[in-house]
Design an enzyme around this catalytic site. Structure first.
Site, PDB file in Angstrom:
ATOM      1  N   CYS A  83     -14.736  32.278  37.366  1.00 34.25           N
ATOM      2  CA  CYS A  83     -15.418  32.788  36.175  1.00 34.25           C
ATOM      3  C   CYS A  83     -16.450  31.768  35.680  1.00 34.25           C
ATOM      4  O   CYS A  83     -17.347  31.394  36.413  1.00 34.25           O
ATOM      5  CB  CYS A  83     -14.398  33.169  35.103  1.00 34.25           C
ATOM      6  SG  CYS A  83     -15.094  34.149  33.746  1.00 34.25           S
ATOM      7  N   HIS A 192     -11.717  37.488  37.980  1.00 35.73           N
ATOM      8  CA  HIS A 192     -10.478  36.770  37.674  1.00 35.73           C
ATOM      9  C   HIS A 192      -9.400  37.126  38.697  1.00 35.73           C
ATOM     10  O   HIS A 192      -8.702  38.129  38.546  1.00 35.73           O
ATOM     11  CB  HIS A 192      -9.990  37.147  36.274  1.00 35.73           C
ATOM     12  CG  HIS A 192     -10.836  36.605  35.178  1.00 35.73           C
ATOM     13  ND1 HIS A 192     -10.640  35.362  34.628  1.00 35.73           N
ATOM     14  CD2 HIS A 192     -11.906  37.140  34.539  1.00 35.73           C
ATOM     15  CE1 HIS A 192     -11.547  35.155  33.689  1.00 35.73           C
ATOM     16  NE2 HIS A 192     -12.326  36.214  33.617  1.00 35.73           N
ATOM     17  N   GLU A 194      -6.563  35.796  39.081  1.00 35.34           N
ATOM     18  CA  GLU A 194      -5.241  35.725  38.440  1.00 35.34           C
ATOM     19  C   GLU A 194      -4.890  37.002  37.681  1.00 35.34           C
ATOM     20  O   GLU A 194      -3.733  37.216  37.311  1.00 35.34           O
ATOM     21  CB  GLU A 194      -5.175  34.509  37.508  1.00 35.34           C
ATOM     22  CG  GLU A 194      -5.887  34.646  36.176  1.00 35.34           C
ATOM     23  CD  GLU A 194      -7.391  34.439  36.235  1.00 35.34           C
ATOM     24  OE1 GLU A 194      -8.014  34.409  35.156  1.00 35.34           O
ATOM     25  OE2 GLU A 194      -7.942  34.288  37.347  1.00 35.34           O
TER      26      GLU A 194
END
Length: 214
Positions: A83, A192, A194
């Site tokens: 990011c 992202h 995650e």
């Protein structure tokens, strides 16, 4: 056991990145979230995340004393930017405007309001938020086991505009843009992982196993 340092310079959703990496690295790597330049310097691999406004992120990186170690890690070890952490690797950003780290040639540009219309003429929102497909431009070890066209989760108003031929993955909103770039030991991704379910965890698992070579 290898050590993976997640750089904590006070910006971003760092705990979700840490938990996701700890999950996929269990038994293979010691994953640490750290504000210590010495820990970053001693790590085998480095993850450089970030979230928020680019000027604030750059200021916090300068103030933390971590800037020199981040640059050193990017020169020599497996390195993952996520990011805003990925955006900071370029020379500058239109947000601010902000002078960044200059690891990659090029800049970070805001989605232009005049072009944010889909194929049916409907206006698209900025920031770009939600799931979007990722299309392979060039193969890379971190994409091993991930299908072309897989969906990842995005939250951003700015995107990479590299001068070098370093794009490995593209997305579209509504036009194609570089969503992941790579060179040597560095892989940087706008979305992202995650927060991107099984595909994102697979990318992080691939990073844990990556030797830093394309």
């Amino acid at each position: 056991m290898q050590r993976i340092a997640i750089v904590d310079y006070g910006m971003g959703n760092l705990h979700s990145v840490t938990k996701a990496l700890q999950r996929v690295a269990a038994g293979q790597a010691d994953v640490v979230l750290t504000q210590s330049p010495a820990v970053v310097a001693g790590a085998d691999k480095v993850v450089f995340p970030g979230q928020g406004a680019m000027p604030d992120c750059m200021r916090h990186l300068d103030e933390s004393g971590l800037k020199a170690e981040v640059l050193q890690a990017a020169r020599e070890r497996p390195f993952l930017g996520i990011c805003v952490g990925a955006q900071l690797l370029f020379e500058r950003s239109e947000e601010g405007p902000t002078e960044s780290l200059g690891v990659f040639k090029g800049e970070v540009r805001r989605f232009p309001a005049a072009r944010m219309v889909d194929a049916d003429g409907r206006k698209l929102k900025v920031p770009h938020m939600g799931w979007n497909r990722m299309f392979v431009v060039r193969g890379h070890p971190l994409w091993h086991g991930i299908e072309d066209g897989e969906r990842f989760y995005f939250v951003h108003s700015y995107h990479f505009a590299p001068i070098e031929d370093i794009a490995v993955i593209e997305a579209a909103y509504p036009y194609r843009f570089a969503a992941a770039v790579a060179r040597g030991n560095i892989f940087a991704i706008q979305c992202h992982p995650e927060k991107s379910a099984h595909a994102g965890l697979k990318l992080l698992e691939n990073f844990v196993n990556w030797d830093g070579r394309a």
